[in-house]
Design a protein around this motif. Sequence first.
Motif, PDB file in Angstrom:
ATOM      1  N   ASN A   1      20.766  56.398  70.198  1.00 43.75           N
ATOM      2  CA  ASN A   1      20.401  56.901  68.900  1.00 43.75           C
ATOM      3  C   ASN A   1      21.216  56.151  67.847  1.00 43.75           C
ATOM      4  O   ASN A   1      22.444  56.182  67.859  1.00 43.75           O
ATOM      5  CB  ASN A   1      20.655  58.404  68.862  1.00 43.75           C
ATOM      6  N   LEU A   2      20.537  55.507  66.913  1.00 43.88           N
ATOM      7  CA  LEU A   2      21.193  54.682  65.897  1.00 43.88           C
ATOM      8  C   LEU A   2      22.142  55.496  65.025  1.00 43.88           C
ATOM      9  O   LEU A   2      23.267  55.072  64.748  1.00 43.88           O
ATOM     10  CB  LEU A   2      20.138  53.979  65.041  1.00 43.88           C
ATOM     11  N   LEU A   3      21.691  56.658  64.575  1.00 46.71           N
ATOM     12  CA  LEU A   3      22.536  57.495  63.720  1.00 46.71           C
ATOM     13  C   LEU A   3      23.845  57.841  64.417  1.00 46.71           C
ATOM     14  O   LEU A   3      24.927  57.736  63.827  1.00 46.71           O
ATOM     15  CB  LEU A   3      21.789  58.773  63.333  1.00 46.71           C
ATOM     16  N   GLU A   4      23.754  58.217  65.669  1.00 50.39           N
ATOM     17  CA  GLU A   4      24.952  58.567  66.431  1.00 50.39           C
ATOM     18  C   GLU A   4      25.878  57.353  66.552  1.00 50.39           C
ATOM     19  O   GLU A   4      27.088  57.472  66.356  1.00 50.39           O
ATOM     20  CB  GLU A   4      24.558  59.083  67.806  1.00 50.39           C
ATOM     21  N   LYS A   5      25.339  56.194  66.862  1.00 51.04           N
ATOM     22  CA  LYS A   5      26.162  54.992  67.026  1.00 51.04           C
ATOM     23  C   LYS A   5      26.900  54.626  65.746  1.00 51.04           C
ATOM     24  O   LYS A   5      28.072  54.260  65.768  1.00 51.04           O
ATOM     25  CB  LYS A   5      25.293  53.806  67.466  1.00 51.04           C
ATOM     26  N   VAL A   6      26.206  54.737  64.620  1.00 47.56           N
ATOM     27  CA  VAL A   6      26.805  54.361  63.337  1.00 47.56           C
ATOM     28  C   VAL A   6      27.886  55.345  62.916  1.00 47.56           C
ATOM     29  O   VAL A   6      28.949  54.960  62.421  1.00 47.56           O
ATOM     30  CB  VAL A   6      25.718  54.244  62.242  1.00 47.56           C
ATOM     31  N   LEU A   7      27.644  56.636  63.115  1.00 47.47           N
ATOM     32  CA  LEU A   7      28.562  57.656  62.603  1.00 47.47           C
ATOM     33  C   LEU A   7      29.597  58.151  63.611  1.00 47.47           C
ATOM     34  O   LEU A   7      30.555  58.808  63.220  1.00 47.47           O
ATOM     35  CB  LEU A   7      27.772  58.844  62.065  1.00 47.47           C
ATOM     36  N   LEU A   8      29.422  57.831  64.873  1.00 48.47           N
ATOM     37  CA  LEU A   8      30.343  58.330  65.898  1.00 48.47           C
ATOM     38  C   LEU A   8      31.805  58.008  65.606  1.00 48.47           C
ATOM     39  O   LEU A   8      32.674  58.872  65.812  1.00 48.47           O
ATOM     40  CB  LEU A   8      29.936  57.810  67.274  1.00 48.47           C
ATOM     41  N   PRO A   9      32.139  56.813  65.090  1.00 43.22           N
ATOM     42  CA  PRO A   9      33.551  56.559  64.777  1.00 43.22           C
ATOM     43  C   PRO A   9      34.125  57.527  63.737  1.00 43.22           C
ATOM     44  O   PRO A   9      35.333  57.669  63.623  1.00 43.22           O
ATOM     45  CB  PRO A   9      33.540  55.126  64.237  1.00 43.22           C
ATOM     46  N   ASN A  10      33.265  58.179  62.985  1.00 41.24           N
ATOM     47  CA  ASN A  10      33.712  59.151  61.979  1.00 41.24           C
ATOM     48  C   ASN A  10      33.219  60.554  62.315  1.00 41.24           C
ATOM     49  O   ASN A  10      32.936  61.352  61.428  1.00 41.24           O
ATOM     50  CB  ASN A  10      33.188  58.733  60.598  1.00 41.24           C
ATOM     51  N   SER A  11      33.137  60.863  63.616  1.00 38.16           N
ATOM     52  CA  SER A  11      32.584  62.158  64.025  1.00 38.16           C
ATOM     53  C   SER A  11      33.467  63.332  63.630  1.00 38.16           C
ATOM     54  O   SER A  11      33.039  64.478  63.713  1.00 38.16           O
ATOM     55  CB  SER A  11      32.315  62.183  65.528  1.00 38.16           C
ATOM     56  N   ASP A  12      34.679  63.054  63.181  1.00 32.67           N
ATOM     57  CA  ASP A  12      35.512  64.133  62.655  1.00 32.67           C
ATOM     58  C   ASP A  12      35.020  64.563  61.267  1.00 32.67           C
ATOM     59  O   ASP A  12      35.316  65.658  60.815  1.00 32.67           O
ATOM     60  CB  ASP A  12      36.980  63.706  62.598  1.00 32.67           C
ATOM     61  N   ARG A  13      34.225  63.697  60.605  1.00 32.72           N
ATOM     62  CA  ARG A  13      33.708  63.993  59.262  1.00 32.72           C
ATOM     63  C   ARG A  13      32.201  64.205  59.228  1.00 32.72           C
ATOM     64  O   ARG A  13      31.685  64.870  58.336  1.00 32.72           O
ATOM     65  CB  ARG A  13      34.059  62.847  58.313  1.00 32.72           C
ATOM     66  N   PHE A  14      31.484  63.578  60.162  1.00 27.97           N
ATOM     67  CA  PHE A  14      30.024  63.636  60.151  1.00 27.97           C
ATOM     68  C   PHE A  14      29.499  64.177  61.474  1.00 27.97           C
ATOM     69  O   PHE A  14      29.954  63.757  62.540  1.00 27.97           O
ATOM     70  CB  PHE A  14      29.427  62.240  59.923  1.00 27.97           C
ATOM     71  N   LYS A  15      28.546  65.088  61.371  1.00 25.56           N
ATOM     72  CA  LYS A  15      27.870  65.639  62.543  1.00 25.56           C
ATOM     73  C   LYS A  15      26.373  65.452  62.339  1.00 25.56           C
ATOM     74  O   LYS A  15      25.901  65.278  61.221  1.00 25.56           O
ATOM     75  CB  LYS A  15      28.185  67.131  62.724  1.00 25.56           C
ATOM     76  N   GLY A  16      25.623  65.513  63.426  1.00 26.33           N
ATOM     77  CA  GLY A  16      24.199  65.273  63.314  1.00 26.33           C
ATOM     78  C   GLY A  16      23.353  66.364  63.932  1.00 26.33           C
ATOM     79  O   GLY A  16      23.785  67.085  64.833  1.00 26.33           O
ATOM     80  N   TYR A  17      22.129  66.455  63.416  1.00 27.79           N
ATOM     81  CA  TYR A  17      21.111  67.305  64.011  1.00 27.79           C
ATOM     82  C   TYR A  17      20.183  66.414  64.825  1.00 27.79           C
ATOM     83  O   TYR A  17      19.829  65.314  64.386  1.00 27.79           O
ATOM     84  CB  TYR A  17      20.271  68.002  62.940  1.00 27.79           C
ATOM     85  N   LEU A  18      19.770  66.896  65.968  1.00 26.63           N
ATOM     86  CA  LEU A  18      18.803  66.193  66.792  1.00 26.63           C
ATOM     87  C   LEU A  18      17.407  66.611  66.345  1.00 26.63           C
ATOM     88  O   LEU A  18      17.060  67.794  66.421  1.00 26.63           O
ATOM     89  CB  LEU A  18      19.008  66.534  68.269  1.00 26.63           C
ATOM     90  N   GLY A  19      16.629  65.667  65.839  1.00 20.41           N
ATOM     91  CA  GLY A  19      15.259  65.969  65.436  1.00 20.41           C
ATOM     92  C   GLY A  19      14.413  66.265  66.661  1.00 20.41           C
ATOM     93  O   GLY A  19      14.315  65.429  67.555  1.00 20.41           O
ATOM     94  N   PHE A  20      13.837  67.469  66.700  1.00 19.41           N
ATOM     95  CA  PHE A  20      12.999  67.835  67.850  1.00 19.41           C
ATOM     96  C   PHE A  20      11.538  67.803  67.433  1.00 19.41           C
ATOM     97  O   PHE A  20      11.026  68.742  66.826  1.00 19.41           O
ATOM     98  CB  PHE A  20      13.364  69.207  68.412  1.00 19.41           C
ATOM     99  N   ASN A  21      10.873  66.707  67.766  1.00 19.16           N
ATOM    100  CA  ASN A  21       9.443  66.553  67.529  1.00 19.16           C
ATOM    101  C   ASN A  21       8.740  66.880  68.846  1.00 19.16           C
ATOM    102  O   ASN A  21       8.968  66.207  69.854  1.00 19.16           O
ATOM    103  CB  ASN A  21       9.153  65.114  67.097  1.00 19.16           C
ATOM    104  N   PRO A  22       7.879  67.899  68.869  1.00 17.58           N
ATOM    105  CA  PRO A  22       7.284  68.328  70.142  1.00 17.58           C
ATOM    106  C   PRO A  22       6.394  67.270  70.788  1.00 17.58           C
ATOM    107  O   PRO A  22       6.123  67.348  71.979  1.00 17.58           O
ATOM    108  CB  PRO A  22       6.484  69.569  69.765  1.00 17.58           C
ATOM    109  N   PHE A  23       5.959  66.281  70.022  1.00 17.44           N
ATOM    110  CA  PHE A  23       5.142  65.210  70.595  1.00 17.44           C
ATOM    111  C   PHE A  23       5.973  64.312  71.519  1.00 17.44           C
ATOM    112  O   PHE A  23       5.423  63.552  72.305  1.00 17.44           O
ATOM    113  CB  PHE A  23       4.484  64.377  69.499  1.00 17.44           C
ATOM    114  N   TYR A  24       7.292  64.411  71.409  1.00 22.07           N
ATOM    115  CA  TYR A  24       8.201  63.623  72.253  1.00 22.07           C
ATOM    116  C   TYR A  24       9.082  64.526  73.108  1.00 22.07           C
ATOM    117  O   TYR A  24      10.153  64.123  73.550  1.00 22.07           O
ATOM    118  CB  TYR A  24       9.069  62.711  71.380  1.00 22.07           C
ATOM    119  N   ALA A  25       8.629  65.738  73.334  1.00 17.51           N
ATOM    120  CA  ALA A  25       9.436  66.738  74.039  1.00 17.51           C
ATOM    121  C   ALA A  25       9.866  66.275  75.425  1.00 17.51           C
ATOM    122  O   ALA A  25      11.002  66.520  75.836  1.00 17.51           O
ATOM    123  CB  ALA A  25       8.671  68.055  74.138  1.00 17.51           C
ATOM    124  N   ASP A  26       8.994  65.608  76.151  1.00 21.58           N
ATOM    125  CA  ASP A  26       9.337  65.197  77.519  1.00 21.58           C
ATOM    126  C   ASP A  26      10.585  64.328  77.552  1.00 21.58           C
ATOM    127  O   ASP A  26      11.441  64.488  78.422  1.00 21.58           O
ATOM    128  CB  ASP A  26       8.168  64.442  78.171  1.00 21.58           C
TER     129      ASP A  26
END
Length: 194
Positions: A1-26
């Motif tokens: 996940n690009l967002l996670e890779k970019v922000l992970l070094p600053n995970s003490d300041r930034f957290k993310g939501y996982l977008g759940f699109n049911p068309f990609y549920a599997d």
Amino acid sequence: NLLEKVLLPNSDRFKGYLGFNPFYADGLVCNFDRYFSGPFFVGFKTLFGYWGVKMNDPRFNPMWAYADRHRLPILNHTWGKDDIVLLKDVVKKYPHAHFLLGHSGGSDDGRKEAELLVQGNPNVYLEWCGSFCTPASWEKTLQRVNPRQVVFGTDAMGHDVYWELGRLLSLDVPDETLVPILGQNMCRIMALRQ
């Protein structure tokens, strides 16, 4: 996940939501544990209207159930009364999940319905982002709902962060009403995650 890779070094300041699109549920459901075992993802995000899927569609059940088991927040894009009405049974079925009503229902009738849903369910929260979407008085909303059930949000790059913050701070309410909205409520939700 690009967002996670970019922000992970600053995970003490930034957290993310996982977008759940049911068309990609599997591809998503089988990776829930991997996503949520790390330091970045803390909840889910849904965009029902954008995807053309109703909020009570059974394809969302794995997400609701996982959020309920792990006491995660779900930021739901809400726009209008119909969106909120569709969540009524869902929020009762999953009482340990935390339902954030993005834009607090959006429209005039959406805000009214969102207030009613919050009043009857301690696991439901109004979310501030798009506070300008209706002329309904936030001072009156905060008299009708517990301020502990309101969280601050800005839509990041979609809205002017300074304007959203300024509008909240300009409300004619005591500071002790605003302080929990500005962060304490979300910190309390995050602390419940399992």
